[in-house]
Structures are given as structure tokens and as C-alpha cells.
Scaffold this motif. Structure first.
Motif, mmCIF file in Angstrom:
data_model
loop_
_atom_site.group_PDB
_atom_site.id
_atom_site.type_symbol
_atom_site.label_atom_id
_atom_site.label_comp_id
_atom_site.label_asym_id
_atom_site.label_seq_id
_atom_site.Cartn_x
_atom_site.Cartn_y
_atom_site.Cartn_z
ATOM 1 N N LEU A 1 0.817 -1.202 0.000
ATOM 2 C CA LEU A 1 0.000 0.000 0.000
ATOM 3 C C LEU A 1 0.857 1.261 0.000
ATOM 4 O O LEU A 1 0.373 2.352 -0.286
ATOM 5 C CB LEU A 1 -0.933 0.033 1.213
ATOM 6 N N MET B 1 1.996 2.700 2.618
ATOM 7 C CA MET B 1 1.513 3.549 3.712
ATOM 8 C C MET B 1 2.527 3.544 4.857
ATOM 9 O O MET B 1 3.313 2.622 4.979
ATOM 10 C CB MET B 1 0.171 3.023 4.235
ATOM 11 N N ILE C 1 0.602 3.685 10.825
ATOM 12 C CA ILE C 1 -0.854 3.563 10.774
ATOM 13 C C ILE C 1 -1.276 2.114 10.495
ATOM 14 O O ILE C 1 -2.284 1.647 11.008
ATOM 15 C CB ILE C 1 -1.453 4.557 9.748
ATOM 16 N N LEU D 1 -0.917 0.308 13.670
ATOM 17 C CA LEU D 1 -1.978 0.781 14.562
ATOM 18 C C LEU D 1 -3.239 -0.054 14.353
ATOM 19 O O LEU D 1 -3.890 -0.496 15.312
ATOM 20 C CB LEU D 1 -2.263 2.257 14.285
ATOM 21 N N ALA D 2 -3.564 -0.310 13.083
ATOM 22 C CA ALA D 2 -4.697 -1.187 12.774
ATOM 23 C C ALA D 2 -4.432 -2.577 13.339
ATOM 24 O O ALA D 2 -5.332 -3.219 13.897
ATOM 25 C CB ALA D 2 -4.925 -1.259 11.273
ATOM 26 N N PHE E 1 -5.209 -2.615 17.060
ATOM 27 C CA PHE E 1 -6.641 -2.743 17.325
ATOM 28 C C PHE E 1 -7.092 -4.183 17.107
ATOM 29 O O PHE E 1 -7.824 -4.754 17.917
ATOM 30 C CB PHE E 1 -7.448 -1.832 16.392
ATOM 31 N N LEU E 2 -6.630 -4.757 15.992
ATOM 32 C CA LEU E 2 -7.090 -6.090 15.607
ATOM 33 C C LEU E 2 -6.667 -7.132 16.646
ATOM 34 O O LEU E 2 -7.493 -7.919 17.119
ATOM 35 C CB LEU E 2 -6.531 -6.454 14.230
ATOM 36 N N GLY F 1 -8.503 -6.672 19.822
ATOM 37 C CA GLY F 1 -9.907 -7.020 19.616
ATOM 38 C C GLY F 1 -10.123 -8.518 19.587
ATOM 39 O O GLY F 1 -11.063 -9.028 20.190
ATOM 40 N N VAL F 2 -9.231 -9.232 18.893
ATOM 41 C CA VAL F 2 -9.381 -10.684 18.813
ATOM 42 C C VAL F 2 -9.157 -11.306 20.190
ATOM 43 O O VAL F 2 -9.874 -12.235 20.584
ATOM 44 C CB VAL F 2 -8.406 -11.278 17.765
ATOM 45 N N MET G 1 -12.250 -10.939 21.961
ATOM 46 C CA MET G 1 -13.323 -11.817 21.494
ATOM 47 C C MET G 1 -13.142 -13.235 22.031
ATOM 48 O O MET G 1 -14.114 -13.959 22.215
ATOM 49 C CB MET G 1 -13.376 -11.818 19.965
ATOM 50 N N LEU H 1 -6.919 8.389 14.157
ATOM 51 C CA LEU H 1 -7.876 7.671 13.317
ATOM 52 C C LEU H 1 -8.909 8.631 12.730
ATOM 53 O O LEU H 1 -9.191 8.589 11.521
ATOM 54 C CB LEU H 1 -8.563 6.595 14.160
ATOM 55 N N VAL I 1 -7.362 10.589 9.984
ATOM 56 C CA VAL I 1 -7.147 9.801 8.773
ATOM 57 C C VAL I 1 -8.476 9.513 8.074
ATOM 58 O O VAL I 1 -8.570 9.591 6.856
ATOM 59 C CB VAL I 1 -6.397 8.493 9.102
ATOM 60 N N LEU J 1 -13.116 -3.073 18.760
ATOM 61 C CA LEU J 1 -11.745 -2.902 18.286
ATOM 62 C C LEU J 1 -11.539 -3.571 16.948
ATOM 63 O O LEU J 1 -10.864 -3.034 16.065
ATOM 64 C CB LEU J 1 -10.771 -3.470 19.314
ATOM 65 N N VAL J 2 -12.129 -4.768 16.771
ATOM 66 C CA VAL J 2 -11.951 -5.484 15.511
ATOM 67 C C VAL J 2 -12.593 -4.697 14.372
ATOM 68 O O VAL J 2 -12.000 -4.525 13.292
ATOM 69 C CB VAL J 2 -12.553 -6.904 15.613
ATOM 70 N N LYS K 1 -13.082 -1.507 14.281
ATOM 71 C CA LYS K 1 -12.241 -0.340 14.033
ATOM 72 C C LYS K 1 -11.040 -0.719 13.168
ATOM 73 O O LYS K 1 -10.670 0.007 12.250
ATOM 74 C CB LYS K 1 -11.745 0.236 15.355
ATOM 75 N N ALA K 2 -10.418 -1.857 13.488
ATOM 76 C CA ALA K 2 -9.238 -2.291 12.739
ATOM 77 C C ALA K 2 -9.589 -2.501 11.270
ATOM 78 O O ALA K 2 -8.871 -2.052 10.373
ATOM 79 C CB ALA K 2 -8.672 -3.578 13.341
ATOM 80 N N VAL L 1 -9.984 0.787 9.556
ATOM 81 C CA VAL L 1 -8.707 1.447 9.250
ATOM 82 C C VAL L 1 -8.099 0.854 7.983
ATOM 83 O O VAL L 1 -7.634 1.577 7.102
ATOM 84 C CB VAL L 1 -7.705 1.297 10.419
ATOM 85 N N VAL L 2 -8.130 -0.486 7.890
ATOM 86 C CA VAL L 2 -7.516 -1.122 6.727
ATOM 87 C C VAL L 2 -8.241 -0.709 5.449
ATOM 88 O O VAL L 2 -7.610 -0.382 4.436
ATOM 89 C CB VAL L 2 -7.511 -2.659 6.895
ATOM 90 N N LEU M 1 -7.222 2.715 4.592
ATOM 91 C CA LEU M 1 -5.833 2.704 4.111
ATOM 92 C C LEU M 1 -5.772 2.289 2.652
ATOM 93 O O LEU M 1 -5.068 2.893 1.849
ATOM 94 C CB LEU M 1 -4.998 1.727 4.937
ATOM 95 N N VAL M 2 -6.518 1.229 2.327
ATOM 96 C CA VAL M 2 -6.501 0.741 0.952
ATOM 97 C C VAL M 2 -7.007 1.825 0.011
ATOM 98 O O VAL M 2 -6.427 2.085 -1.045
ATOM 99 C CB VAL M 2 -7.361 -0.537 0.823
ATOM 100 N N GLN N 1 -6.927 5.022 0.507
ATOM 101 C CA GLN N 1 -6.047 6.199 0.489
ATOM 102 C C GLN N 1 -4.693 5.920 -0.140
ATOM 103 O O GLN N 1 -3.955 6.839 -0.447
ATOM 104 C CB GLN N 1 -5.809 6.666 1.913
ATOM 105 N N SER N 2 -4.338 4.644 -0.273
ATOM 106 C CA SER N 2 -2.982 4.296 -0.679
ATOM 107 C C SER N 2 -2.604 4.919 -2.017
ATOM 108 O O SER N 2 -3.361 4.848 -2.983
ATOM 109 C CB SER N 2 -2.871 2.776 -0.780
#
Lengths: 323, 341
Positions: free
Chosen positions: A113, A115, A119, A122-123, A126-127, A130-131, A134, B253, B256, B297-298, B300-301, B304-305, B308-309, B311-312
Motif C-alpha cells: 500500500l 503507507m 498507521i 496501529l490497525a 486494534f485487531l 480485539g481478537v 473476542m 484515526l 485519517v 476494536l476489531v 475499528k481495525a 482502518v484497513v 488505508l486501501v 487512500q494508498s
């Protein structure tokens, strides 16, 4: 001592020795193998994750996901040991495969990407958190005979200090990290990318492949750190190790690695970790200082080192520019 | 206005889509009632709870426009909240508390700004120092306890209403309006963008990059102090450990999501503020729809992805090529390779 890039490393080691000397004068008991053994045990998970972070930072990147990955690892191990009959070693192997693949995926995203690593990871942060959430929202105790054996394993040093298994794992991680970063072609590519991506590409480094491997390595180390943390605490908790990624970055910087990438030593990070552990040990010994002084002391050290590095960098540039 | 509106269309579409999605699970999401002299409803709740992140996003957008980032805002919230609460606890009134809290935020911004503009440290590292040590400082002020206080006029800033609308909403909307007017009705916004595009070139062109950089970080500190005041006033206590925890990441976030590139340059504060509302709609929506908050959180993640895709720069090249190929039919096979690079 012609190489100015070694100065931050020497500064780190000198600060550690001076700090230990100050501690020794106040509390003579500090210079015992018991304290040294505890220093290694208590900071084992931080040291291991900092090895991966050092390689990432050497390449000019950053990995914000590691704290969450450690928490995920603990929960993963605890839940799998509770709900399945798998042997802990099988669980460890599964976990390391997952975290390495996770790191590789982040590296791939960063490269494809185009990028900033900040960032993307950062994702990832979160992931992973989050997992972990869960899987369970509670703290899950680990009750397994093999696991208890790992927890209790130690080598009795002279002076009754205990060098625990996880302390040894950390030292091995540093040896491996040193080898990977400074002795392999991959390591050379990491330094090249840290020096400048375009230059590295012109030199013929495989940027894409190396980027994926860098974050895969960091993911692996974060997974290993998660195993060690699970052994250390004997449980898995999704809210554990919040903010560890920032502590790891701080140890790397205190260890003398430039955050802009391209210069530093894995060995220095070990002293960064030990210095941080020493601050905490001192506060515990003192008893009147509150724990929040740790954070302030780390912040001041961080500032000191960055300014020191800036100054040294300026000196080097001036020297090479002189005829 | 059409120009400004056009800029925020993607964010508005996302927000409308999310609101529709939440309404699907929770049909009364859009209902607002007027009772007891104030408006109540999920939407008002989103506007109120989103206040801290919206405020942070305003400052963060300015910092990001200069190619920087401010990781310390969450900590500055804790510090300014602690300072404000400590001032009240020492027997002073509303005005001294506000002044000291805002002064703490400005001082934090000044510290960050000097490190970035004069010593030349990368913003992410410079602000990391305060991010780590700042919570220690906040704990020092509150002595590790949750510092509670009882001052109705201060608490009013967090839980009061004016014209039926919660005060935090007024604070962030007015701050956003003021900053937007300031940067768009003067050349200030342009100068900030020029630093983000190329700091050295803009300095050579006569822009006082150092002073502007410091001003931008101080603006971020100011916004964080306002957020700190709101959070502290709302719970009537300063919690050095948890106030503003992780909010710096939500602020980044939001920025972005607002389509602001982390590589600096063009920025939009209104889009970032809508981004903050998008995040809050997700948070509140997940809660109202009855999903466990663990999914938060998941989701949100994943969000973000996806952003990102979209905006790339690499993907953007491919999309441009696709557009050319489909609509103009002029692109030749060689253009594909160039676009793909």
C-alpha cells in the motif's frame, strides 16, 4: 574508537554501570546474583519484544502492535490449554505461526500500500487486542503440569540467585537478534532500508521481501514474548501489557538505536532493558518513591538520549563534511 | 461553499451509511425528544460523547498537516485534568482552574513544539517522550489517587446544557468553527500546508516554519486541555491513569478518516471532526445494537484497513488507470505499467 556510531552504545553501557554503582552505594544488596537474576526474569518479556522492535526500528519502521500481540498470545495459550487437550508445545508452535503470519501480513500491507508503518501497525494493534477480547474478556488462569514445570525451571547461580528459564530465553533472543541483524544478508538489507529506501532499491536490496520479513520477525518475537509473559504471570488476560509497545520503543532508543533507522546495535537494547529494570528495582528498594517516578525517569532518559544522538549525528556530519 | 462541501462528501456518505446501518439494528437511533428543558436521544449522546475526540481531531489535523503527529494528547488530557482538579481542590474557583488547565496544555504543546522545531526531533519521537512521562507527571499531581472535587460551575462544563444542548457539544462545535475560520479566512492554513509539503522550501520562501510549528503543537495542546476539562468535569474527578487513555489513537484515526494524509499537505478540519463522529457512531452503535463491546476494536481495525486501501498512493494509481481506461478509452497498455508503479 573511530566509529561515532558506537558512542550511543558506550553511553548506554556507561549510564547502566554508573546507575548500578549509585544503587550499590545506597543498597549494597543490589550487587547480588539474586537481584541480577530477578532483573532478567522480570524484564524477560520486554527484552524479547524489544529485540524484534530493534530490527524494525533499524529499518526505519515502527511496530505498534506488539503490546496487543503479547496480550493476544497469553489469551490464546490460556484458552487453548483450557478448552483443548493439546500439549503446550503444540500450542506454542501454533501461536508462533499465527503471530509470525500476522506480522508478515502487516509488512506486506506496508509495502504494497505504500503507507506509513505507524498507521498499518496501529490497525494491527486494534485487531490483535480485539481478537484477544473476542476470545475472552476475563483473566484465564493456566493450569497445566508442563506449564508449571516451565514456570519453576531455573538454574541456581552462585550466591543463591535464580536464573530462570524465561531469563535464559531472553538472553538467547538477544544472541539470535544480534546474529540476524549484524551477521546476515537480511540484516544488511534491513540497515540498507533504514538508510534510505530508494538507495537500498538501487543497491539491489529486495525491499518488498525484506519488509515482510522484518515485520514477520517482529511478530515472531512478540509471540515468543507472549509465551514468556504467560509463563511469568501464569495466566492470559486481554487487557495485559497495555502500552508495552511504547516501553519497547523507549528501550530501543535508550539502547542507542537511531529512531530514523539505519544505525544501532541489538546489544545496546539489552542495556536499555536492564537500565529500565534497574530504575524499577531502585524504586522498589527505596520504598518511599512512588511507581510513577519510573515513567518520569524513563521519559527523561529518553529525552537525554535523543538529544545526545542528535548532537553526535551533527558532529559526525560536520566531520565527514570537513575536507 | 460547494467546494468545502465537496471535500467532506466521502465522510458524510460514510456517516449516513453508518447511521442507516445502526438504525437497522436499533430503529429509534435517530429519535430525538425534548423533555425537561433538554434534548435527549442517541444522536445527542453521540455528539456529546464524541466531544473529546472531536476536539483532539481539530488539533491533530493541524499537526498532521505539517507532516507531524502528536502522540501526547491523551496524556495531556490527564495532565490538564489533574491540574484543573488540583486547583479546585486547593480552594480556588472556576476561572483559576480553567486557566491552569489550559496553561498546562499550552506548556505541553510548547515543549513538543520546541523539540520538533528547534532540536529537529521527529514528531512521533518527540511527542512519545511526553506520552510516556506525562502520565507519571499527572499521577504526581493527583498523588496516584482519583482526585475528586465538588464545584457545580466546573461540573457544568461536562454535564450541563445550554439551550437544551449539552455543553461539551457547544465547546467542540464552537472550537471547530473558530479554528476553521482562523485557518481558512486568513493565509494561516495555506502556510501550514506549505510546511507539510516541504518545510525547507517554505522556510526559504519566507514562511517562519519554526514559529508556526510551535503554534500548531500548542494548538494541539490547547485542544487536548479542553478535552481534559470536559472529561474531568463530566466525572467530577481527575483520573491520571485512565483519563484520555488511547484517545491519541482515536484522534489520529479520526484525522485519517477525514481524508488527511499522514504525509502532510492539504487538510480539512471539518472532515476530521466528521471522522470523530463516525468513530463515536460506531462505538455507540455497537453498544445500542446489542453487540458485545469486544467487537468494537476489531471493527475499528477493519475500518482502518479499508480506509488505508482507499487512500494508498499505489492503489490510487490503479484506480486512476481504471477510470481512464473505462471512461476515456485513451489509455494504452504502457500506461498501465506507469500507473501501477
Amino acid at each position: 574508537m573511530k566509529n561515532p556510531r558506537l558512542y550511543p552504545l558506550f553511553a548506554t553501557i556507561a549510564i547502566f554501570i554508573v546507575a548500578y554503582a549509585i544503587c550499590y552505594i545506597q543498597f549494597p544488596f543490589m550487587l547480588s546474583t539474586r537481584v541480577a537474576g530477578n532483573l532478567l526474569t522480570d524484564n524477560a518479556y520486554l527484552g524479547i519484544v524489544a529485540v524484534g522492535m530493534t530490527v524494525v526500528i533499524l529499518s526505519g519502521g515502527i511496530d505498534l502492535s506488539v503490546g496487543s500481540v503479547i496480550a493476544f498470545s497469553g489469551v490464546f495459550i490460556a484458552v487453548l490449554l483450557r478448552d483443548t487437550g493439546l500439549h503446550p508445545l503444540v500450542v506454542f508452535a501454533l501461536l508462533l505461526a499465527v503471530t509470525t503470519a500476522f506480522g508478515a501480513a502487516m509488512g506486506w500491507l506496508i509495502y504494497t500500500l505504500g503507507m506509513p508503518a505507524f498507521i498499518v501497525t496501529l490497525a494491527g494493534m486494534f485487531l490483535a487486542r480485539g481478537v484477544a477480547y473476542m476470545l475472552t474478556i476475563d483473566s484465564v488462569p493456566i493450569d497445566n503440569p508442563f506449564f508449571d514445570m516451565l514456570q519453576g525451571a531455573y538454574w541456581l547461580m552462585p550466591g543463591k540467585g535464580r536464573l530462570t528459564l524465561i531469563g535464559i530465553v531472553m538472553l538467547i533472543a538477544f544472541v539470535i537478534g544480534h546474529f540476524v541483524a549484524h551477521k546476515t544478508r537480511f540484516g544488511a538489507n534491513v540497515f540498507a532500508i533504514g538508510g534510505g529506501q530508494q538507495t537500498a532499491a538501487l543497491m539491489g536490496s529486495k525491499i518488498g521481501q525484506t519488509t515482510v520479513l522484518i515485520y514477520a520477525f517482529s511478530g515472531f518475537m512478540a509471540g515468543l514474548s507472549g509465551i514468556v509473559f504467560a509463563i511469568y504471570t501464569g495466566s492470559g488476560y486481554p487487557l495485559a501489557t497495555v502500552g508495552t509497545e511504547l516501553t519497547a520503543i523507549a528501550t530501543v532508543v535508550i539502547g542507542g538505536t537511531l529512531l530514523t533507522g539505519g544505525a544501532g546495535y541489538v546489544f545496546g537494547t539489552l542495556f536499555g532493558v536492564l537500565t529500565m529494570g534497574l530504575i524499577q528495582t531502585y524504586i522498589v528498594f527505596d520504598g518511599t518513591l512512588s511507581s510513577w517516578w519510573t515513567k518520569i525517569a524513563i521519559g527523561i532518559l529518553l529525552l537525554l538520549f535523543i538529544v545526545l544522538q542528535k548532537g553526535l549525528l551533527k558532529l559526525t556530519v560536520e566531520r565527514t563534511a570537513a575536507p | 461553499m460547494p467546494g468545502g462541501l465537496k471535500r467532506v462528501i466521502p465522510q458524510l456518505v460514510t456517516l449516513v451509511f453508518l447511521v442507516a446501518l445502526v438504525s437497522l439494528f436499533f430503529p429509534t437511533f435517530l429519535q430525538v425528544e425534548y423533555s425537561g428543558g433538554r434534548f435527549v436521544g442517541p444522536v445527542i449522546d453521540v455528539l456529546k460523547r464524541g466531544a473529546p475526540v472531536a476536539l483532539l481531531a481539530i488539533g491533530m489535523t493541524l499537526v498532521v498537516a505539517t507532516r507531524g503527529i502528536d502522540l501526547s494528547v491523551g496524556t495531556v488530557i490527564a495532565i490538564s485534568g489533574a491540574v484543573g482538579a488540583a486547583t479546585i481542590a486547593s480552594g480556588y474557583g472556576l476561572v483559576p482552574a480553567l486557566v491552569t488547565a489550559i496553561a498546562a496544555g499550552l506548556a505541553a504543546g510548547l515543549f513538543n513544539g520546541i523539540l520538533v522545531a528547534f532540536i529537529g526531533i521527529q514528531p512521533i519521537v518527540a511527542t512519545l517522550i511526553l506520552m510516556i512521562s506525562g502520565r507519571g507527571i499527572a499521577q504526581l499531581i493527583t498523588e496516584g489517587r482519583i482526585l475528586t472535587f465538588n464545584l457545580p460551575s466546573f461540573a457544568f462544563l461536562g454535564s450541563g446544557q445550554v439551550l437544551g444542548i449539552p455543553v461539551p457539544v457547544w465547546i467542540w462545535v464552537l472550537t471547530a468553527a473558530f479554528v476553521i475560520l482562523l485557518v481558512r479566512r486568513t493565509a494561516l492554513g495555506l502556510l501550514i500546508e506549505s510546511i507539510g509539503v516541504n518545510r525547507r522550501a517554505s522556510a526559504l520562501a519566507g514562511v517562519n516554519a519554526r514559529v508556526l510549528l510551535i503554534a500548531v503543537y500548542m494548538a494541539s495542546g490547547f485542544c487536548a486541555a479542553l478535552a481534559g476539562i470536559i472529561i474531568t468535569a463530566d466525572i467530577r474527578g481527575a483520573d491520571a491513569n485512565n483519563a484520555g487513555l488511547w484517545l491519541e489513537l482515536d484522534a489520529v484515526l479520526a484525522t485519517v478518516i477525514g481524508g488527511n494524509s499522514l504525509l502532510g499537505g492539504r487538510f480539512s478540519i471539518s472532515a476530521a471532526v466528521i471522522g470523530a463522529m463516525i468513530i463515536q457512531t460506531i462505538d455507540t452503535g455497537i453498544l445500542l445494537a446489542g453487540f458485545p463491546s469486544e467487537y468494537n476494536l476489531v471493527i475499528k481495525a477493519v475500518l482502518v484497513v479499508i480506509i488505508l486501501v482507499l487512500q494508498s498512493p499505489n492503489i490510487a494509481g490503479d484506480l486512476k488507470f481504471l477510470k481512464q481506461n473505462l471512461f476515456a478509452g485513451r489509455a494504452k497498455p504502457e500506461a498501465r505499467q506507469e500507473a501501477g508503479k
